[in-house]
Design a protein around this motif. Structure first.
Motif, PDB file in Angstrom:
ATOM      1  N   PHE A 241     -22.057  39.475 -51.980  1.00 30.90           N
ATOM      2  CA  PHE A 241     -21.786  38.041 -51.891  1.00 30.90           C
ATOM      3  C   PHE A 241     -21.016  37.551 -53.120  1.00 30.90           C
ATOM      4  N   LEU A 242     -21.451  37.943 -54.309  1.00 30.18           N
ATOM      5  CA  LEU A 242     -20.782  37.470 -55.517  1.00 30.18           C
ATOM      6  C   LEU A 242     -19.366  38.029 -55.631  1.00 30.18           C
ATOM      7  N   LEU A 243     -19.173  39.285 -55.223  1.00 32.40           N
ATOM      8  CA  LEU A 243     -17.828  39.844 -55.242  1.00 32.40           C
ATOM      9  C   LEU A 243     -16.931  39.124 -54.234  1.00 32.40           C
ATOM     10  N   TRP A 244     -17.476  38.817 -53.080  1.00 31.12           N
ATOM     11  CA  TRP A 244     -16.710  38.054 -52.095  1.00 31.12           C
ATOM     12  C   TRP A 244     -16.332  36.690 -52.661  1.00 31.12           C
ATOM     13  N   LEU A 245     -17.289  36.043 -53.314  1.00 31.05           N
ATOM     14  CA  LEU A 245     -17.039  34.709 -53.844  1.00 31.05           C
ATOM     15  C   LEU A 245     -15.943  34.740 -54.906  1.00 31.05           C
ATOM     16  N   LEU A 246     -15.984  35.744 -55.773  1.00 32.99           N
ATOM     17  CA  LEU A 246     -14.955  35.860 -56.800  1.00 32.99           C
ATOM     18  C   LEU A 246     -13.584  36.092 -56.177  1.00 32.99           C
ATOM     19  N   SER A 247     -13.516  36.956 -55.161  1.00 26.68           N
ATOM     20  CA  SER A 247     -12.230  37.219 -54.519  1.00 26.68           C
ATOM     21  C   SER A 247     -11.708  35.971 -53.810  1.00 26.68           C
ATOM     22  N   GLU A 248     -12.601  35.195 -53.210  1.00 25.80           N
ATOM     23  CA  GLU A 248     -12.183  33.959 -52.547  1.00 25.80           C
ATOM     24  C   GLU A 248     -11.655  32.943 -53.555  1.00 25.80           C
ATOM     25  N   LEU A 249     -12.320  32.839 -54.699  1.00 28.22           N
ATOM     26  CA  LEU A 249     -11.829  31.934 -55.743  1.00 28.22           C
ATOM     27  C   LEU A 249     -10.431  32.341 -56.189  1.00 28.22           C
ATOM     28  N   PHE A 250     -10.230  33.641 -56.337  1.00 30.42           N
ATOM     29  CA  PHE A 250      -8.918  34.134 -56.733  1.00 30.42           C
ATOM     30  C   PHE A 250      -7.869  33.763 -55.694  1.00 30.42           C
ATOM     31  N   GLU A 251      -8.232  33.900 -54.430  1.00 28.00           N
ATOM     32  CA  GLU A 251      -7.276  33.637 -53.363  1.00 28.00           C
ATOM     33  C   GLU A 251      -6.974  32.151 -53.210  1.00 28.00           C
ATOM     34  N   GLU A 252      -7.990  31.326 -53.319  1.00 28.90           N
ATOM     35  CA  GLU A 252      -7.848  29.922 -52.951  1.00 28.90           C
ATOM     36  C   GLU A 252      -7.256  29.054 -54.059  1.00 28.90           C
ATOM     37  N   LEU A 253      -7.550  29.352 -55.311  1.00 26.16           N
ATOM     38  CA  LEU A 253      -7.129  28.457 -56.385  1.00 26.16           C
ATOM     39  C   LEU A 253      -5.685  28.722 -56.792  1.00 26.16           C
ATOM     40  N   PRO A 254      -4.948  27.679 -57.139  1.00 23.28           N
ATOM     41  CA  PRO A 254      -3.545  27.856 -57.525  1.00 23.28           C
ATOM     42  C   PRO A 254      -3.412  28.376 -58.951  1.00 23.28           C
ATOM     43  N   GLU A 255      -2.247  28.894 -59.263  1.00 21.14           N
ATOM     44  CA  GLU A 255      -1.940  29.317 -60.624  1.00 21.14           C
ATOM     45  C   GLU A 255      -1.858  28.084 -61.526  1.00 21.14           C
ATOM     46  N   VAL A 256      -2.497  28.163 -62.689  1.00 25.85           N
ATOM     47  CA  VAL A 256      -2.441  27.046 -63.644  1.00 25.85           C
ATOM     48  C   VAL A 256      -1.971  27.503 -65.018  1.00 25.85           C
ATOM     49  N   GLY A 257      -1.677  28.790 -65.160  1.00 26.50           N
ATOM     50  CA  GLY A 257      -1.193  29.282 -66.441  1.00 26.50           C
ATOM     51  C   GLY A 257      -2.301  29.394 -67.461  1.00 26.50           C
ATOM     52  N   ASP A 258      -2.148  28.712 -68.573  1.00 30.86           N
ATOM     53  CA  ASP A 258      -3.100  28.795 -69.680  1.00 30.86           C
ATOM     54  C   ASP A 258      -3.606  27.398 -70.010  1.00 30.86           C
ATOM     55  N   PRO A 259      -4.598  26.883 -69.279  1.00 26.90           N
ATOM     56  CA  PRO A 259      -5.034  25.492 -69.464  1.00 26.90           C
ATOM     57  C   PRO A 259      -5.803  25.302 -70.761  1.00 26.90           C
ATOM     58  N   ASP A 260      -5.967  24.042 -71.162  1.00 23.82           N
ATOM     59  CA  ASP A 260      -6.721  23.714 -72.375  1.00 23.82           C
ATOM     60  C   ASP A 260      -8.212  23.996 -72.216  1.00 23.82           C
ATOM     61  N   LYS A 261      -8.676  24.021 -70.977  1.00 21.75           N
ATOM     62  CA  LYS A 261     -10.059  24.395 -70.693  1.00 21.75           C
ATOM     63  C   LYS A 261     -10.104  24.969 -69.287  1.00 21.75           C
ATOM     64  N   PRO A 262     -11.104  25.773 -68.966  1.00 25.03           N
ATOM     65  CA  PRO A 262     -11.139  26.412 -67.649  1.00 25.03           C
ATOM     66  C   PRO A 262     -11.246  25.406 -66.499  1.00 25.03           C
ATOM     67  N   VAL A 263     -10.773  25.818 -65.345  1.00 22.66           N
ATOM     68  CA  VAL A 263     -10.973  25.055 -64.117  1.00 22.66           C
ATOM     69  C   VAL A 263     -12.399  25.255 -63.611  1.00 22.66           C
ATOM     70  N   LEU A 264     -12.921  26.465 -63.790  1.00 23.37           N
ATOM     71  CA  LEU A 264     -14.269  26.833 -63.349  1.00 23.37           C
ATOM     72  C   LEU A 264     -14.723  28.030 -64.164  1.00 23.37           C
ATOM     73  N   VAL A 265     -16.004  28.055 -64.494  1.00 26.04           N
ATOM     74  CA  VAL A 265     -16.578  29.223 -65.173  1.00 26.04           C
ATOM     75  C   VAL A 265     -17.639  29.823 -64.261  1.00 26.04           C
ATOM     76  N   PHE A 266     -17.568  31.131 -64.097  1.00 22.89           N
ATOM     77  CA  PHE A 266     -18.387  31.871 -63.132  1.00 22.89           C
ATOM     78  C   PHE A 266     -19.271  32.842 -63.909  1.00 22.89           C
ATOM     79  N   PHE A 267     -20.588  32.736 -63.759  1.00 25.20           N
ATOM     80  CA  PHE A 267     -21.527  33.631 -64.432  1.00 25.20           C
ATOM     81  C   PHE A 267     -22.108  34.627 -63.429  1.00 25.20           C
ATOM     82  N   PHE A 268     -21.964  35.919 -63.718  1.00 28.49           N
ATOM     83  CA  PHE A 268     -22.554  36.990 -62.919  1.00 28.49           C
ATOM     84  C   PHE A 268     -23.828  37.464 -63.619  1.00 28.49           C
ATOM     85  N   ASP A 269     -24.980  36.981 -63.216  1.00 30.30           N
ATOM     86  CA  ASP A 269     -26.232  37.496 -63.783  1.00 30.30           C
ATOM     87  C   ASP A 269     -26.603  38.809 -63.090  1.00 30.30           C
ATOM     88  N   GLU A 270     -27.389  39.638 -63.796  1.00 27.96           N
ATOM     89  CA  GLU A 270     -27.730  40.978 -63.297  1.00 27.96           C
ATOM     90  C   GLU A 270     -26.462  41.717 -62.874  1.00 27.96           C
TER      91      GLU A 270
END
Length: 492
Positions: A241-270
């Motif tokens: 599920f988490l790998l799917w979610l990460l791949s979907e985020l990669f696919e869906e979000l547009p390129e933003v280059g190098d922003p001043d702060k992240p668009v989203l931060v994703f934590f993979f526990d365990e």
């Protein structure tokens, strides 16, 4: 004097105050350490810091301890003492905006994806299929594309597999050998998945990932918390599920280059569960996504016991490190300590390897990227106390947060529209319709994009990934088959 700074997150104090630069936060990170050394608190203060800076967060709450982030902390002696020790004079308690999610729809809003979105590679990993069985599953996806059959939930997948089993002889000529034994094995794996309670994850309305990227009315980023205390008991489901979610985020979000702060931060526990027994093709795709996803403004932070749990190709991309204590009870433990120590920029003030085994609870070795992207010298750091509650929210508090959530009511009711199951049932009842349906796939490839809620359709990741994954898997079933980065690659 306040230790809090604009454009950075205060982590704690060692020889000097330690900060995580928001500008470099999408260079990913690692929180490591033995059980009970303070990893969860480090994750919590990072989530608070990102939220305070207006950055949305997604995290998996494997033990339920992080659900209390929606409530202000209590003035306990050890928290106040830590604040005094590190010079945090303006320490205050606060609650943070949280949105709760749950694949089982028990402790949060339900999360769903369609079978088509999950794709054959990740679904094969989830079901534990061998190469032959994965080949049959690939055929099922190809046939669904060609005959215009939407694969939305598990009954759709069962229906197309039954159709393949009943027509194995005629399909073998066009698609290669299809054995009924392989179809039966996949069906049994689906049954086992349903018995684990994961069948509810497949269906509609499917998750709109933009619901993760929100802010509270006061401008703070939403902290999306996935209830994973039950999910973690099915490690393969959790990891997939988490790998799917990460791949979907990669696919869906547009390129933003190098922003001043992240668009989203994703934590993979365990995080060790993500890589355990994963095939090389999947590990390669994870490393590739982690490398490229920062240009989408996404920071990925892995939380695990030892840096050895992370493949080298991924570990080398984690620029921000918080290393809690490791115990060297065995030769293997000692090797892990040495490996962890070697990943830091050394500090002449102390022996890094020795310090890792001596760290107290709530103490960590910290190294982050500076303004030029260079790792700072490692520092032995007392981690700051969190502002929100240490420990879980009560069921009543969680329910109140869900009622006030911006997605309240959006995913509660399952939608079961016309898809493969219904279409194949109609064909079985009407031989003429079945013949017409089968003829649609003869000699041509038809693309069926599966709309998500709101009518949004899939877009392409790119032919480079498609060719790479096809070569690795060893099958060329056409680009219509490869719809998603890790088993659901989309065409451009």
């Amino acid at each position: 004097m306040s230790l809090l700074r604009a454009n950075s997150i205060y982590l704690g104090t060692g020889q000097a105050p330690q900060y995580l630069s928001l500008k470099r936060a999408n260079r990913h990170g690692l929180i490591a350490g033995a059980t009970g050394t303070g990893k969860t608190v480090s994750l919590q203060i990072l989530a608070e810091g990102f939220s305070r800076a207006g950055v949305p967060v997604f995290l998996a709450d494997a033990k339920g301890d992080l659900s209390g982030i929606c409530q202000p902390g209590a003035p306990k002696d050890f928290l106040l003492r830590r604040a005094t020790e590190i010079g945090l004079d303006d320490y205050q308690f606060d609650a943070f905006p949280a949105v709760y999610w749950d694949l089982f729809a028990e402790q949060g809003h339900p999360i769903r994806a369609t079978v088509s979105e999950m794709g054959p590679l990740l679904l094969s990993q989830l079901l534990g299929l061998n190469d032959t069985q994965e080949g049959v599953l690939n055929i099922a996806f190809r046939l669904a594309d060609e005959q215009g059959l939407l694969l939305l939930d598990l009954k759709d997948l069962r229906a197309i597999l039954n159709h393949i089993g009943e027509n194995a002889a005629s399909l073998t000529t066009e698609y290669g050998n299809v054995s009924k034994a392989s179809v039966g094995s996949i069906q049994r794996a689906l049954l086992a998945l349903e018995n684990e309670g994961a069948a509810g994850f497949f269906g509609e309305p499917a998750l709109d990932l933009h619901d993760f990227i929100g802010r509270a009315p006061d401008g703070r980023g939403l902290i999306n918390i996935l209830a994973a205390d039950r999910l973690i008991q099915s490690p393969k489901t959790y990891a997939t599920f988490l790998l799917w979610l990460l791949s979907e985020l990669f696919e869906e979000l547009p390129e933003v280059g190098d922003p001043d702060k992240p668009v989203l931060v994703f934590f993979f526990d365990e995080a060790h569960l993500l890589f355990r027994d994963a095939p090389k093709v999947l590990l390669d795709k994870v490393a590739q996504v982690v490398r490229l996803v920062r240009s989408k403004g996404i920071g990925v932070y892995f939380v695990t016991q030892s840096p050895d749990d992370i493949p080298d190709d991924v570990l080398g991309q984690l620029g921000n490190r918080v290393q809690h204590a490791l115990r060297a009870f065995t030769p293997r433990d000692a090797a892990a300590v040495r490996t962890a120590a070697q990943t830091f920029r050394q500090n002449p003030a102390f022996d890094t390897a020795a310090a890792i085994t001596e760290l107290a609870v709530g103490e960590a070795l910290v190294s982050t990227l500076d303004g030029k992207g260079i790792p700072t010298m490692v520092d032995r750091t007392m981690i700051r106390p969190p502002q929100s509650r240490l420990g879980p929210a009560t069921p009543q508090e969680r329910q109140q947060a869900m009622m006030a959530s911006p997605v309240a009511g959006r995913y509660d009711n399952v939608r079961d529209r016309d898809s493969a199951y219904e279409m194949l049932v109609r064909r079985a009842r009407s031989p003429e319709a079945g013949a017409a349906g089968n003829s649609k796939g003869a000699g041509q490839t038809r693309t069926t994009s599966v709309p998500r809620s709101g009518g949004r359709q899939r877009q392409g990741v790119g032919e480079t990934f498609a060719k790479s994954i096809a070569s690795s898997v060893g099958r060329e079933l056409g680009r219509a088959l490869l719809r998603g980065l890790m088993g659901s690659l989309r065409r451009r």
